[in-house]
Design a protein around this motif. Sequence first.
Motif, short mmCIF file in Angstrom:
data_model
loop_
_atom_site.label_atom_id
_atom_site.label_comp_id
_atom_site.label_asym_id
_atom_site.label_seq_id
_atom_site.Cartn_x
_atom_site.Cartn_y
_atom_site.Cartn_z
N TRP A 323 0.84 -1.19 0.00
CA TRP A 323 0.00 0.00 0.00
C TRP A 323 0.88 1.25 0.00
CZ3 TRP A 323 -1.57 -4.42 2.38
CH2 TRP A 323 -2.91 -4.82 2.23
N ASN A 326 -1.67 8.14 1.45
CA ASN A 326 -1.90 9.45 0.85
C ASN A 326 -2.12 10.45 1.98
OD1 ASN A 326 -2.10 8.16 -1.80
ND2 ASN A 326 -4.07 7.41 -1.07
N THR A 341 -3.92 3.57 -0.47
CA THR A 341 -4.16 3.00 -1.78
C THR A 341 -3.32 1.73 -1.97
OG1 THR A 341 -4.57 5.19 -2.72
CG2 THR A 341 -4.09 3.40 -4.27
#
Length: 346
Positions: A323, A326, A341
């Motif tokens: 991952w 963000n 994400t």
Amino acid sequence: MTTKILTPAAVLGTSFQPYVGPWVNGQPVLWNTYTLDQVTKLLTPLSKKFKCISTYGQGTFVWQGVPRIQDSNQYNIQAAKAVGMRVTAGCALQGINGDSFNVEWSKCDVDFALAQAATHKNVLDLAVGSESIFGPNSANQLVQLMKYAKTGAKRLRTPVTTRQRWDVMAGVNNTTSGYATTRKALLDLVAACDGYLYVDMYPYFDPGIAAAIGSASATQAQFTAAVLASMNATWGALKAAWKAQKLKTVIRLGETGWPTSGSQAGQPAAWLATPTFAQWYYQALSQWMMQNGVAGYIFEGYDEPWKGGDPTGANSESHFGIWTANGTSSAVNQYTLVSETAKYSV
């Protein structure tokens, strides 16, 4: 009291640290910036795919000769408990200097890990030290620290072990006269582990892996064949060393992974680091671990931009995460997590 050794499923989990913030004015976000709430949110998507995380330390920072728990790694065990995950609790070594470290300072990490284990009851084991054997003295000191950890872990029935490079541990079978002192220290280290130890293996850093894969347009079959050949060679070499020395201690994978971008001195071929290759590696390794009955951890849960010391992100060390986080940061002591994400599917 007998120590209870838990036998996990083949792919046990993923390595994790919460140091996911960006570079700010040429500096990474400070280690103590991430809150318990942020760490919990970072672990939430991981918990939907993995049952366990492996950590590297408990947040010890030494200031003016005094070790204190200050960094955000201190939240890992508590946050994992909140999302239903178990933890291999890494205990980082402090004051590393050549072939030695400060054993007394390092007890701070051990003490905190044991306290967290008693409070949250989700600690699988303590992994004391990570890739921290620099010679016979550091190995002997590590045994000393592990024995200290066992005094507190015994009442919790929590195994104590370590995580080291596979090639270093293969030195148990180096019988040359000049290596005798180090070899004895390594054998003592193996004996100090409660039934098993973790080793790190990376086909990505195999000097011949780029040639074996061939090109960026390699098929999944070609890629898989190359990485499994590399993994089987290193695993076979370590198992052969174990067999030659009649060692019964089980070997688990402490780290293994594949980056999605960048390059570095250890692997200059930038075309190797792609999300597609990383996903293929995960698939190949998962199958290999199940077929061989090997438990371990995929490196790693999240990209850590501070790694590699490059604000541009060109160093592949920053891109081993499954991952990416963000978030925004207006200063090195501030971080706002926005979302997470997945870079590829697991």
